[in-house]
Design an enzyme around this catalytic site. Sequence first.
Site, PDB file in Angstrom:
ATOM      1  N   LYS B  78       9.473 -18.350   2.020  1.00  0.00           N
ATOM      2  CA  LYS B  78       9.832 -17.792   0.708  1.00  0.00           C
ATOM      3  C   LYS B  78       9.474 -18.815  -0.371  1.00  0.00           C
ATOM      4  CE  LYS B  78      13.715 -15.589  -1.763  1.00  0.00           C
ATOM      5  NZ  LYS B  78      15.135 -15.189  -1.732  1.00  0.00           N
ATOM      6  N   SER B 158      16.291 -10.303  -3.054  1.00  0.00           N
ATOM      7  CA  SER B 158      15.131 -10.931  -3.620  1.00  0.00           C
ATOM      8  C   SER B 158      14.054 -11.326  -2.605  1.00  0.00           C
ATOM      9  CB  SER B 158      15.557 -12.196  -4.370  1.00  0.00           C
ATOM     10  OG  SER B 158      16.090 -13.153  -3.489  1.00  0.00           O
ATOM     11  N   SER B 182      20.397 -11.193  -0.680  1.00  0.00           N
ATOM     12  CA  SER B 182      18.932 -11.262  -0.777  1.00  0.00           C
ATOM     13  C   SER B 182      18.196 -11.445   0.539  1.00  0.00           C
ATOM     14  CB  SER B 182      18.526 -12.394  -1.727  1.00  0.00           C
ATOM     15  OG  SER B 182      18.692 -12.015  -3.066  1.00  0.00           O
TER      16      SER B 182
END
Lengths: 95, 490
Positions: B78, B158, B182
């Site tokens: 990420k 997210s 998320s």
Amino acid sequence: MSLDKKTVARIAHLARIKVPEEDLEPLAGELNNILGFIEQLNEVDTDGVDPLASVVEMNMRQREDAVTDGGYPDRVLANGPETAMGFYTVPKVVE
Amino acid sequence: MTKLTDLTIAQARDGLRAKEFSAVELTDAYIAAVESSRPLNAFITETPEIARDMAKKSDARIADGSAGAMEGMPIGMKDLFCTEGTLTTAASHILDGFKPQYESTISKNLWDAGAVMLGKMNLDEFAMGSANITSYYGNVVNPWKREGDDTDLVPGGSSGGSSAAVAAHSVIAATGTDTGGSIRQPAAFTGIVGFKPTYGRCSRWGVVAFASSLDQAGPMTRDVRDSAIMLGAMAGHDPKDSTSADIAVPDFEAALTGDVKGLRIGIPKEYRMDGMPAEIEKIWDQGIAWLKDAGAEIVEVSLPHTKYALPAYYIIAPAEASSNLARYDGVRYGLREEGKDLIEMYENTRAAGFGAEVKRRVLIGTYVLSAGYYDAYYLKAQRVRSRIVDDFKKAWNSCDLLLTPATPSAAFGAGENQDDPLAMYLNDVFTVPASLAGLPGIAVPAGLDSKGLPLGLQLLGRPFDEETVLRGAHVLEQQAGFNAKPQFLA
């Protein structure tokens, strides 16, 4: 509690975010919408309840007060948008 | 023969050990998969050269018998984790060109365990969002579509680049971070497993901070076993993060015994909300029946302050964010927009660098922390947070795990749910309470809705009892037998 344009402008300045005059009104509407949702917390009885800042139920560890890192100004400054002579540079702040 | 990119971590590990293929072959297959999955926009930066180099070193370690737990596994990182020398953006314009001079502890742990970096995954800007539609680098597309409907759907957020790429088999697994859901919500939207461990289990050092009392990293994988393997490589005490827990990391994979007999599963009645879609209720009831069939004991529990978790979260998280994001000022890294003086340079830089959702949250956070409002908002929210933590503590007297839906709906279209920021916030209604309490929570794919989209169930556990969470999730996974695949596969 409801935010007006003037308050939004003040908060935006505190947060150091430039908000154009014409955006203040719609932004106040959006923020009031969120604050309205948050207001329901007032329904909760929290008398005598301590505020919780961390869920970590342990004591912070202590370590020896010694330098363990550093000594590489070039790497520290490597991502600076403007640097000179081992410093970050900013617009003039002293007249 | 099975495609290399269809293998799970556990299967690929066996294949590498048995010399059926090399780490370089596995990585090359994934580099091709990354290229063919570009329409999903799941990556901000692809790093094929780094991947090949790491894979060669993996083959050398496999040859000399020093392979790690993630040896040769091509993963997505990420783009909230700082990676030394590789662009790290947090999906924000304000971090333009930022190349960290250091490596986050989580990514370092994974590389030390042999993992291979395919690239940096797209996300919501500063991890603020539930649909991956706030990234400066564009929306991520969910590889799943509704039956007979070509509308692009969101991958959740997210960690939306991570979830989309894992689901589409363009990475074998990916890292995520979870502040209010998320990891778990995007996992549920894409039919994969997402595990947020206990706050403190994984180091936050080198992770771009959103809300420091809530942020926690975790694995996003195709099945529960892979999450156990990957978490084992990520977790551990880190002296560089003062909130990292000095607790031994157990063998998480060994917790997957397949046995939940006698385990008490709590069903929190407050999660059965008014207006809950029938399909969500149905999959939840199905999950209850599955665990009961497997020998678990089902008990109803009460978490009375559940409905106050979201409003408390939307004070605490923006407050911490407004403080954490103060560092983006155009001086030390990223974007700078000139101004007539220092203050105006700050204001112009932050106006140009932050997107609309980040600005909203920074402004809300600034307001609730400002003089005269701190007690009424911020301290009140922290007191409510204490209540929520107490609710869970009481629940653990009568159960060992909690079973809830992971999300209040399946994935939606990019334009269908974004007119009102509040409607977007409601996506995290089932995930936020455990975040506030710092508890481990996992989303497991459980079935498809009537339109053919995946739905997930969530299991929550006691602090640092990831093993029981994984054990329950493994049984849930076996009972559900979820093997549907998205329309788009790399």
